[in-house]
Design a protein around this motif. Structure first.
Motif, mmCIF file in Angstrom:
data_model
loop_
_atom_site.group_PDB
_atom_site.id
_atom_site.type_symbol
_atom_site.label_atom_id
_atom_site.label_comp_id
_atom_site.label_asym_id
_atom_site.label_seq_id
_atom_site.Cartn_x
_atom_site.Cartn_y
_atom_site.Cartn_z
ATOM 1 N N ILE A 217 4.009 -1.240 -9.334
ATOM 2 C CA ILE A 217 4.907 -1.761 -8.301
ATOM 3 C C ILE A 217 6.311 -2.007 -8.857
ATOM 4 C CG2 ILE A 217 5.326 -3.650 -6.675
ATOM 5 C CD1 ILE A 217 2.307 -4.155 -6.671
ATOM 6 N N ASN A 220 12.834 -2.634 -4.704
ATOM 7 C CA ASN A 220 13.841 -1.637 -4.354
ATOM 8 C C ASN A 220 15.028 -2.294 -3.662
ATOM 9 O OD1 ASN A 220 12.959 -1.611 -1.354
ATOM 10 N ND2 ASN A 220 11.100 -1.003 -2.451
ATOM 11 N N GLU A 257 9.270 -4.166 -1.987
ATOM 12 C CA GLU A 257 8.591 -3.522 -3.108
ATOM 13 C C GLU A 257 7.896 -2.250 -2.641
ATOM 14 O OE1 GLU A 257 7.018 -7.008 -6.052
ATOM 15 O OE2 GLU A 257 5.875 -6.739 -4.193
ATOM 16 N N HIS A 258 7.633 -1.378 -3.595
ATOM 17 C CA HIS A 258 6.895 -0.146 -3.299
ATOM 18 C C HIS A 258 6.000 0.183 -4.486
ATOM 19 C CE1 HIS A 258 10.420 1.145 -5.661
ATOM 20 N NE2 HIS A 258 9.571 2.025 -6.186
ATOM 21 N N THR A 259 4.931 0.904 -4.216
ATOM 22 C CA THR A 259 4.165 1.485 -5.322
ATOM 23 C C THR A 259 4.743 2.869 -5.604
ATOM 24 O OG1 THR A 259 2.531 2.553 -3.888
ATOM 25 C CG2 THR A 259 2.060 0.281 -4.613
ATOM 26 N N GLU A 262 3.472 5.446 -3.127
ATOM 27 C CA GLU A 262 4.116 5.506 -1.816
ATOM 28 C C GLU A 262 5.358 6.402 -1.846
ATOM 29 O OE1 GLU A 262 3.458 1.362 0.493
ATOM 30 O OE2 GLU A 262 4.407 1.163 -1.467
ATOM 31 N N VAL A 263 6.165 6.265 -2.888
ATOM 32 C CA VAL A 263 7.369 7.091 -2.989
ATOM 33 C C VAL A 263 6.998 8.553 -3.230
ATOM 34 C CG1 VAL A 263 9.477 7.518 -4.325
ATOM 35 C CG2 VAL A 263 8.794 5.177 -3.775
ATOM 36 N N SER A 321 15.319 -2.070 3.856
ATOM 37 C CA SER A 321 13.986 -2.431 3.377
ATOM 38 C C SER A 321 13.250 -1.222 2.793
ATOM 39 C CB SER A 321 13.162 -2.992 4.539
ATOM 40 O OG SER A 321 12.915 -1.963 5.490
ATOM 41 N N LYS A 322 12.000 -1.451 2.374
ATOM 42 C CA LYS A 322 11.179 -0.364 1.840
ATOM 43 C C LYS A 322 11.059 0.784 2.818
ATOM 44 C CE LYS A 322 6.601 -0.580 1.697
ATOM 45 N NZ LYS A 322 5.212 -0.883 1.252
ATOM 46 N N LEU A 326 11.553 4.864 2.063
ATOM 47 C CA LEU A 326 10.570 5.927 2.283
ATOM 48 C C LEU A 326 11.027 6.937 3.328
ATOM 49 C CD1 LEU A 326 7.286 3.796 2.170
ATOM 50 C CD2 LEU A 326 8.352 5.097 0.317
#
Length: 342
Positions: A217, A220, A257-259, A262-263, A321-322, A326
């Motif tokens: 994690i 971003n 946040e992102h994993t 996911e990206v 935001s996330k 994405l």
């Protein structure tokens, strides 16, 4: 007429530095600033002059130049290289000269990064450790050997000695294509590092890639939000002398946040849509890819979680935001393609 506030900016042609300048031009008191930029390119220096920016051609690690420029500055905004010890040391030396001459501690806003917080997860796990920029004891527990730490601590120690007020901004994974006058003039790099690198490598291999299982994690932040953080901090410093500095001078840049998965999955979706891959699902990078072909990818598998509570306490209000990260992958892809970087 009051003399203008002297501001020295390093890294003004870079992704962050150029964006900070763009946001500064919208600041209500911008007309009271005289901005000087240290820059390597003579051609870009001439273009900056046409925008009303004073320029000096030279390198950031040229001790004599850096020290001399810092000695003339009331405010330094360093956005060039978070790990350039020579540049930071020379800047502090110059700011000390200014303090000795005026008795007033100058302001040093330095760009670090949440790479300071990384672990060795290699994409195989997340972490429950979340750093808070209001938690001074937690920040001080970060090992001296952590990335960026050697430079950051030089600033904190200088602040403790009293001859400078040091503020450290720590952006996380920055995304979005920069815009503004410097981009329009071909002066500024409009692209970030992590996401574009992952897009380029994935396009090259014909399949979205990730480190390990992509479970790690990272926070971003959009480039416009992080640039605004510098302006918000500067405004707070000018209006409120008690704005946290030195030991209390860490300001994270994050808004979600992102994993890594996911990206990478979002990149996979774009590659399939563009006919560059036939499967949307990302696959782990091989050992050869990580160690020989693209060693810079290894850092993408780390965890570096944080909360920007200190930044928000001074009035910073990030807008992206996330979801923007994405859903904006396709725009990043098209931008890189147009620029000939894919």
């Amino acid at each position: 007429m009051s003399p203008k506030t002297q501001i020295l900016v390093t890294g003004i042609t870079g992704y962050i530095g150029g964006s900070v300048y763009s946001h500064l031009t919208k600041y209500s008191d911008f007309a009271s600033f005289e901005i000087t930029a240290l820059i390597r390119s003579t051609d870009k220096a001439e273009k900056l002059k046409k925008l009303g920016i004073k320029t000096v051609v030279g390198a950031h690690d040229d001790v004599k130049i850096m020290e001399s420029l810092a000695a003339k500055a009331e405010i330094v905004i360093a956005a060039a290289d978070a790990d350039n010890v020579q540049a930071a040391t020379a800047t502090l030396a110059g700011l000390k000269k200014r303090y000795d001459a005026t008795g007033i501690p100058p302001t040093f806003i330095h760009t670090s990064g949440t790479g300071l917080l990384v672990d060795d997860a290699a994409g195989e796990r997340s972490t429950d450790v979340v750093y808070d920029d209001c938690n001074l004891d937690q920040i001080e527990s970060i090992p001296h050997t952590a990335p960026h730490r050697n430079v950051d601590l030089r600033l904190v120690n200088a602040d403790k000695e009293g001859y400078v007020r040091a503020y450290i901004i720590l952006p996380s994974t920055i995304y979005g294509i920069a815009t503004g006058p410097l981009v329009e003039q071909g002066i500024q790099n409009p692209f970030s590092q992590q996401v574009p690198m992952l897009i380029r490598v994935s396009a090259r291999r014909g399949r979205a890639g990730m480190v390990g299982q992509g479970k790690n994690i990272w926070p971003n932040v959009h480039i416009n939000d992080v640039a605004q953080l510098y302006v918000t901090l500067l405004d707070s410093i000018r209006k409120n002398p008690s704005t946290g500095h030195g030991r209390d001078g860490y300001y994270f840049g994050e808004n979600g946040e992102h994993t890594l998965y996911e990206v990478s999955k979002a990149i996979g979706d774009v590659l399939v849509a563009e006919g560059k891959a036939d499967n949307r699902e990302p696959t782990p990078f091989t050992k050869a890819e990580l160690e020989k072909q693209y060693p810079g990818l290894i850092s993408l598998g780390t965890n570096a979680r944080c909360q920007a509570n200190h930044s928000r306490s001074i009035g910073w209000r990030p807008q992206f935001s996330k979801l923007d990260l994405l859903t904006g992958i396709d725009t990043e892809y098209e931008g890189l393609k147009k620029a000939g970087r894919i």
